[in-house]
Scaffold this motif. Structure first.
Motif, PDB file in Angstrom:
ATOM      1  N   GLU A 165       0.818  -1.219   0.000  1.00  0.00           N
ATOM      2  CA  GLU A 165       0.000   0.000   0.000  1.00  0.00           C
ATOM      3  C   GLU A 165       0.848   1.265   0.000  1.00  0.00           C
ATOM      4  N   ASN A 166       1.890   1.268   0.813  1.00  0.00           N
ATOM      5  CA  ASN A 166       2.746   2.453   0.897  1.00  0.00           C
ATOM      6  C   ASN A 166       3.526   2.668  -0.402  1.00  0.00           C
ATOM      7  N   ILE A 167       4.056   1.586  -0.963  1.00  0.00           N
ATOM      8  CA  ILE A 167       4.814   1.699  -2.211  1.00  0.00           C
ATOM      9  C   ILE A 167       3.916   2.188  -3.337  1.00  0.00           C
ATOM     10  N   LEU A 168       2.725   1.617  -3.422  1.00  0.00           N
ATOM     11  CA  LEU A 168       1.796   2.005  -4.480  1.00  0.00           C
ATOM     12  C   LEU A 168       1.367   3.464  -4.332  1.00  0.00           C
ATOM     13  N   LYS A 169       1.191   3.917  -3.106  1.00  0.00           N
ATOM     14  CA  LYS A 169       0.849   5.323  -2.858  1.00  0.00           C
ATOM     15  C   LYS A 169       1.960   6.240  -3.370  1.00  0.00           C
ATOM     16  N   ASN A 170       3.215   5.887  -3.089  1.00  0.00           N
ATOM     17  CA  ASN A 170       4.347   6.690  -3.553  1.00  0.00           C
ATOM     18  C   ASN A 170       4.444   6.713  -5.079  1.00  0.00           C
ATOM     19  N   VAL A 171       4.152   5.565  -5.701  1.00  0.00           N
ATOM     20  CA  VAL A 171       4.200   5.494  -7.165  1.00  0.00           C
ATOM     21  C   VAL A 171       3.136   6.394  -7.769  1.00  0.00           C
ATOM     22  N   LYS A 172       1.928   6.345  -7.222  1.00  0.00           N
ATOM     23  CA  LYS A 172       0.842   7.196  -7.740  1.00  0.00           C
ATOM     24  C   LYS A 172       1.180   8.668  -7.588  1.00  0.00           C
ATOM     25  N   ASN A 173       1.776   9.031  -6.456  1.00  0.00           N
ATOM     26  CA  ASN A 173       2.143  10.433  -6.231  1.00  0.00           C
ATOM     27  C   ASN A 173       3.184  10.913  -7.233  1.00  0.00           C
ATOM     28  N   VAL A 174       4.188  10.051  -7.498  1.00  0.00           N
ATOM     29  CA  VAL A 174       5.255  10.472  -8.401  1.00  0.00           C
ATOM     30  C   VAL A 174       4.748  10.556  -9.849  1.00  0.00           C
ATOM     31  N   LEU A 175       3.777   9.719 -10.193  1.00  0.00           N
ATOM     32  CA  LEU A 175       3.192   9.819 -11.536  1.00  0.00           C
ATOM     33  C   LEU A 175       2.411  11.120 -11.698  1.00  0.00           C
ATOM     34  N   GLU A 176       1.702  11.519 -10.642  1.00  0.00           N
ATOM     35  CA  GLU A 176       0.971  12.791 -10.694  1.00  0.00           C
ATOM     36  C   GLU A 176       1.926  13.970 -10.813  1.00  0.00           C
ATOM     37  N   GLU A 177       3.058  13.875 -10.144  1.00  0.00           N
ATOM     38  CA  GLU A 177       4.062  14.941 -10.263  1.00  0.00           C
ATOM     39  C   GLU A 177       4.578  15.037 -11.697  1.00  0.00           C
ATOM     40  N   LEU A 178       4.784  13.900 -12.332  1.00  0.00           N
ATOM     41  CA  LEU A 178       5.254  13.913 -13.714  1.00  0.00           C
ATOM     42  C   LEU A 178       4.226  14.545 -14.652  1.00  0.00           C
ATOM     43  N   ARG A 179       2.948  14.273 -14.392  1.00  0.00           N
ATOM     44  CA  ARG A 179       1.893  14.822 -15.247  1.00  0.00           C
ATOM     45  C   ARG A 179       1.904  16.349 -15.275  1.00  0.00           C
ATOM     46  N   SER A 180       2.409  16.945 -14.209  1.00  0.00           N
ATOM     47  CA  SER A 180       2.375  18.404 -14.114  1.00  0.00           C
ATOM     48  C   SER A 180       3.300  19.085 -15.117  1.00  0.00           C
ATOM     49  N   PHE A 181       4.269  18.332 -15.652  1.00  0.00           N
ATOM     50  CA  PHE A 181       5.180  18.985 -16.601  1.00  0.00           C
ATOM     51  C   PHE A 181       5.449  18.176 -17.876  1.00  0.00           C
ATOM     52  N   THR A 182       4.879  16.976 -17.998  1.00  0.00           N
ATOM     53  CA  THR A 182       5.092  16.217 -19.230  1.00  0.00           C
ATOM     54  C   THR A 182       3.919  15.277 -19.476  1.00  0.00           C
ATOM     55  N   ASP A 183       3.777  14.830 -20.716  1.00  0.00           N
ATOM     56  CA  ASP A 183       2.696  13.933 -21.099  1.00  0.00           C
ATOM     57  C   ASP A 183       3.166  12.487 -20.899  1.00  0.00           C
ATOM     58  N   ILE A 184       2.597  11.823 -19.912  1.00  0.00           N
ATOM     59  CA  ILE A 184       2.969  10.429 -19.666  1.00  0.00           C
ATOM     60  C   ILE A 184       1.899   9.468 -20.183  1.00  0.00           C
ATOM     61  N   GLY A 185       0.941  10.006 -20.948  1.00  0.00           N
ATOM     62  CA  GLY A 185      -0.111   9.156 -21.484  1.00  0.00           C
ATOM     63  C   GLY A 185      -1.146   8.807 -20.431  1.00  0.00           C
ATOM     64  N   GLU A 186      -1.686   7.614 -20.513  1.00  0.00           N
ATOM     65  CA  GLU A 186      -2.768   7.212 -19.617  1.00  0.00           C
ATOM     66  C   GLU A 186      -2.322   7.180 -18.159  1.00  0.00           C
ATOM     67  N   GLY A 187      -1.158   6.645 -17.907  1.00  0.00           N
ATOM     68  CA  GLY A 187      -0.627   6.614 -16.542  1.00  0.00           C
ATOM     69  C   GLY A 187      -1.386   5.720 -15.583  1.00  0.00           C
ATOM     70  N   SER A 188      -2.186   4.798 -16.120  1.00  0.00           N
ATOM     71  CA  SER A 188      -2.948   3.895 -15.261  1.00  0.00           C
ATOM     72  C   SER A 188      -2.039   2.801 -14.701  1.00  0.00           C
TER      73      SER A 188
END
Length: 317
Positions: free
Chosen positions: A74-97
């Motif tokens: 749960e903790n690892i997955l939470k960190n992964v989701k947060n870092v993907l959202e950070e990436l979205r703020s400055f680049t197109d990462i596609g679906e990101g699901s």
């Protein structure tokens, strides 16, 4: 062991950024699945035998990472989701699901077998252990070759170039030296063509069991094919074990950058009149190897080509 697998759907253009971001939160060892074709440089560096054609690139990448059952999921997955959202703020990462699934341990080493089937190199049939020889092929020259973790199935152009040269230059009772032996395919071909004995050298210890298994599969006696592990270029002990001025044919299916320092050394292992068959040479490096041959005092006999690969054959006069 069961593993929790998490697969991120992203874009090929964003692969490196996403992988770097995952590493920042402690997720390493990411598996990449995309449809980007390998460049010619990639293929040359990989020097692989088996290269199945893939579908057209669609710009989508799937990045998978694995967690053990008892990991802090749960903790690892939470960190992964947060870092993907950070990436979205400055680049197109596609679906990101992120898709979650379970997987068992797999026999990764053997998965390549689905791509390797029996085939001909001219009139020589090469058959893996998991396939039967067809009745109509029983009278052909047959090699049973399993590369295992060592290089050399015979499918690669470089190997085929050497096999064709062996058919020209191996005489009955010949003594053969094979530098960079891998699976042992070249030595086994030479023995089937009438050579009396093969000595092989390789840097990779995996070559020893690979050669042993392939000798057994082809009814080659232990005495007919010796294997040494070590660098013949700069290891005097290996050079001494191999012996001097005793070989009728030397094969070296390596790469041009290795052939250049190897050539002036290997002339001392060759008999007068012996042939030196090299391969693993990209066409752009042909003259580099040819010049190394001439500088070593050998006579250039023949250059053969297949695709972008070159074999240079020389003689010690």
């Amino acid at each position: 062991m069961k593993w929790n697998r998490f697969t991120i759907k992203t874009k090929t253009d964003a692969e490196d950024l996403v992988i770097s971001a995952l590493a920042d939160v402690g997720v390493e060892g990411v598996e990449i699945q995309d449809r980007q074709p390998l460049t010619e440089e990639d293929k040359a560096q990989m020097f692989v035998d088996i290269m199945p054609e893939g579908p057209a690139d669609d710009g989508i990448a799937y990045l998978s990472f694995y967690l053990e059952e008892d990991a802090d999921r749960e903790n690892i997955l939470k960190n992964v989701k947060n870092v993907l959202e950070e990436l979205r703020s400055f680049t197109d990462i596609g679906e990101g699901s992120i898709e979650e699934s379970w997987t068992e341990d797999k026999d990764w080493i053997n998965n390549w077998k689905e791509y390797f089937h029996q085939f001909y190199v001219d009139d020589i049939l090469i058959v893996p252990s998991w396939e039967e020889v067809k009745a109509e092929d029983k009278d052909k020259m047959i090699l049973h070759i399993d590369p295992g973790t060592a290089f050399g199935t015979g499918m690669h152009e470089t190997t085929q170039l050497v096999i064709r040269q062996l058919k020209k230059y191996v005489k009955k009772g010949a003594e053969i030296l094979d530098v960079g032996t891998g699976s042992g395919i070249l030595g086994i071909v030479a023995l089937k063509l009438g050579a009396a004995h093969v000595t092989g050298t390789d840097l990779d210890p995996c070559a020893v069991p690979a050669v042993a298994e392939n000798k057994e599969a082809n009814n080659i006696s232990d005495e007919a094919f010796d294997m040494l592990i070590g660098n013949i270029i700069d290891d005097k002990e290996v050079q001494d074990q191999v012996g001097y001025e005793k070989y009728d044919v030397v094969t070296a299916n390596i790469l041009a950058d290795v052939l250049v320092p190897l050539t002036p050394v290997i002339v001392h292992q060759m008999k007068k009149g012996a042939y030196y068959i090299t391969s693993g040479i990209l066409d752009v490096k042909e003259e580099v190897v040819a010049e190394a041959v001439r500088k070593a005092g050998l006579t250039l006999v023949e250059v053969t080509r297949q695709g972008e690969w070159v074999s240079v054959t020389a003689r010690k006069d």
